[in-house]
Design a protein around this motif. Sequence first.
Motif, short mmCIF file in Angstrom:
data_model
loop_
_atom_site.label_atom_id
_atom_site.label_comp_id
_atom_site.label_asym_id
_atom_site.label_seq_id
_atom_site.Cartn_x
_atom_site.Cartn_y
_atom_site.Cartn_z
N LYS A 169 0.86 -1.19 0.00
CA LYS A 169 0.00 0.00 0.00
C LYS A 169 0.89 1.24 0.00
CE LYS A 169 -3.75 -0.06 2.58
NZ LYS A 169 -4.66 -0.11 3.76
N SER A 170 0.38 2.31 -0.55
CA SER A 170 1.08 3.60 -0.51
C SER A 170 0.08 4.69 -0.17
CB SER A 170 1.75 3.91 -1.85
OG SER A 170 0.77 4.04 -2.87
N GLN A 171 0.60 5.78 0.36
CA GLN A 171 -0.24 6.95 0.67
C GLN A 171 0.62 8.19 0.55
OE1 GLN A 171 -3.30 6.86 3.89
NE2 GLN A 171 -1.99 8.41 4.83
N VAL A 172 0.13 9.15 -0.22
CA VAL A 172 0.89 10.37 -0.49
C VAL A 172 0.06 11.58 -0.08
CG1 VAL A 172 1.95 11.81 -2.29
CG2 VAL A 172 2.17 9.31 -2.40
N THR A 173 0.67 12.45 0.73
CA THR A 173 0.06 13.72 1.11
C THR A 173 0.82 14.83 0.42
OG1 THR A 173 -0.62 12.86 3.27
CG2 THR A 173 -0.54 15.27 3.01
N LEU A 174 0.11 15.68 -0.31
CA LEU A 174 0.72 16.80 -1.03
C LEU A 174 0.25 18.12 -0.45
CD1 LEU A 174 0.47 15.74 -4.79
CD2 LEU A 174 2.34 15.33 -3.18
N ALA A 175 1.17 19.10 -0.43
CA ALA A 175 0.83 20.47 -0.09
C ALA A 175 0.41 21.20 -1.36
CB ALA A 175 2.02 21.17 0.55
N TYR A 176 -0.69 21.92 -1.27
CA TYR A 176 -1.16 22.75 -2.38
C TYR A 176 -0.99 24.22 -2.00
CZ TYR A 176 -3.33 18.84 -4.86
OH TYR A 176 -3.55 17.69 -5.57
N GLU A 177 -0.47 24.99 -2.92
CA GLU A 177 -0.34 26.43 -2.76
C GLU A 177 -0.90 27.10 -4.00
OE1 GLU A 177 3.74 27.34 -1.96
OE2 GLU A 177 3.79 26.19 -0.08
N GLY A 178 -1.79 28.05 -3.79
CA GLY A 178 -2.47 28.65 -4.92
C GLY A 178 -3.29 27.65 -5.70
N GLY A 179 -3.73 26.61 -5.01
CA GLY A 179 -4.54 25.59 -5.65
C GLY A 179 -3.77 24.59 -6.47
N ARG A 180 -2.42 24.64 -6.41
CA ARG A 180 -1.58 23.73 -7.21
C ARG A 180 -0.69 22.91 -6.29
NH1 ARG A 180 -3.52 23.56 -12.21
NH2 ARG A 180 -1.48 22.82 -12.95
N PRO A 181 -0.47 21.62 -6.60
CA PRO A 181 0.42 20.81 -5.77
C PRO A 181 1.87 21.26 -5.94
CG PRO A 181 -0.22 19.60 -7.73
CD PRO A 181 -1.02 20.87 -7.75
N VAL A 182 2.60 21.34 -4.81
CA VAL A 182 3.97 21.84 -4.89
C VAL A 182 5.00 20.91 -4.25
CG1 VAL A 182 3.27 24.26 -5.03
CG2 VAL A 182 3.63 23.22 -2.78
N ARG A 183 4.59 20.02 -3.34
CA ARG A 183 5.55 19.12 -2.69
C ARG A 183 4.79 18.08 -1.87
NH1 ARG A 183 5.35 23.79 0.08
NH2 ARG A 183 4.79 23.68 2.30
N ALA A 184 5.50 17.01 -1.53
CA ALA A 184 4.94 16.01 -0.63
C ALA A 184 5.30 16.38 0.80
CB ALA A 184 5.50 14.63 -0.96
N THR A 185 4.33 16.28 1.69
CA THR A 185 4.60 16.52 3.11
C THR A 185 4.75 15.22 3.89
OG1 THR A 185 2.25 16.67 3.65
CG2 THR A 185 3.38 18.73 3.04
#
Length: 388
Positions: A169-185
């Motif tokens: 299994k995998s799980q990815v959390t992304l940070a969005y800035e200005g409504g766009r994904p910018v990095r994984a947290t």
Amino acid sequence: MPADHYLFTSESVSEGHPDKVADRISDAIVDLYLGRDPEARVALETLTTTNRVVLAGETRSATPVSADEMIETARGAIKAIGYEQDGFHWEKTDIDCYVHEQAKEIAQGVDAGEGKEEGAGDQGLMFGFASDETPELMPAPIAYSHRIVKALAEARHSGARPEFEPDAKSQVTLAYEGGRPVRATSVVVSTQHQDGLSQDDVRELVRPFVEEALPEGWMCPEEAFYVNPTGSFVIGGPDGDCGLTGRKIIVDTYGGAAPHGGGAFSGKDPTKVDRSAAYASRYLAKNVVAAGLARKCLIQVAYAIGIAHPLSVYVDLTDSQVDPAKLEATLRELMDLSPKGIRTHLQLNKPIYEPTAAYGHFGREAGSDGTFSWERTDLVDELRRAFG
């Protein structure tokens, strides 16, 4: 107004996850039927547990398929995944088949007849979605989650990483800035592995696959990179947990970034609008975004059992100058959204479904053999002309 700065998480599971084993078996049997009779009707459920598989459901076909053939197809699917473990082995697993003929009441509501169009196989609502966050026009969190577990499986199958076992299994959390994904947290990966490996060993084996799956510079902080966080993961798959067809519908679609109507896909022939209309909705939404008419597009369609044409078509657009009502009308002109119209347009009456059972039904590459035909973007030019 939606927030511009937020975190969003999606997960994926590998082909060896017990629910995905069940999905693959169900879809392999759908393909078995459609390979003999393109008009076959199949609604098949699979249960998997320790060295046991149960097949149940209803079918109708002009060319019979025996229980023994379904059982051997199930064994082939398990073998292809790679299960040769004491608790779940393709050759040793007991497989019971309780598949029966389709009920006449369902058939009479769905079949075409004199003066009657073929109706939908059930009532329900289906959603399609597309976003320009990735080249596949998928939400980024689910796209990267799929890439991770698929890469682990490819390394296992190739022999490059024999330490990996099928369940993951995998799980990815992304940070969005200005409504766009910018990095994984944060990133979470749990993978079944050979006995004798430490948690740190598995962590370092997994790391390069995660780094390769994410865009350059997006890797999460080390303290938020979790691999097998509970420790050893040697017993997995159906031996570790019961699996059922249709329990991973959010993994199958958009990772929670868009609604889901509730119906599963696997085990169903394309007369079932749970499957075919969801594919059609994705096809239309993807073409809208590919044509540059919106940054995101969500489409809902709704059906009634025995009724040919959708009761409603709804379009919701993000960052668009297009009138949704006009787009709804245009899409209905470009594609016949009756069950038969969808199957004809996307050429769905083929044995093309086993590959859909893992790593998502959407965001895949359309194949020359008809697989993932709903991922084509062949309506782009017509949409641009209509709204140019």
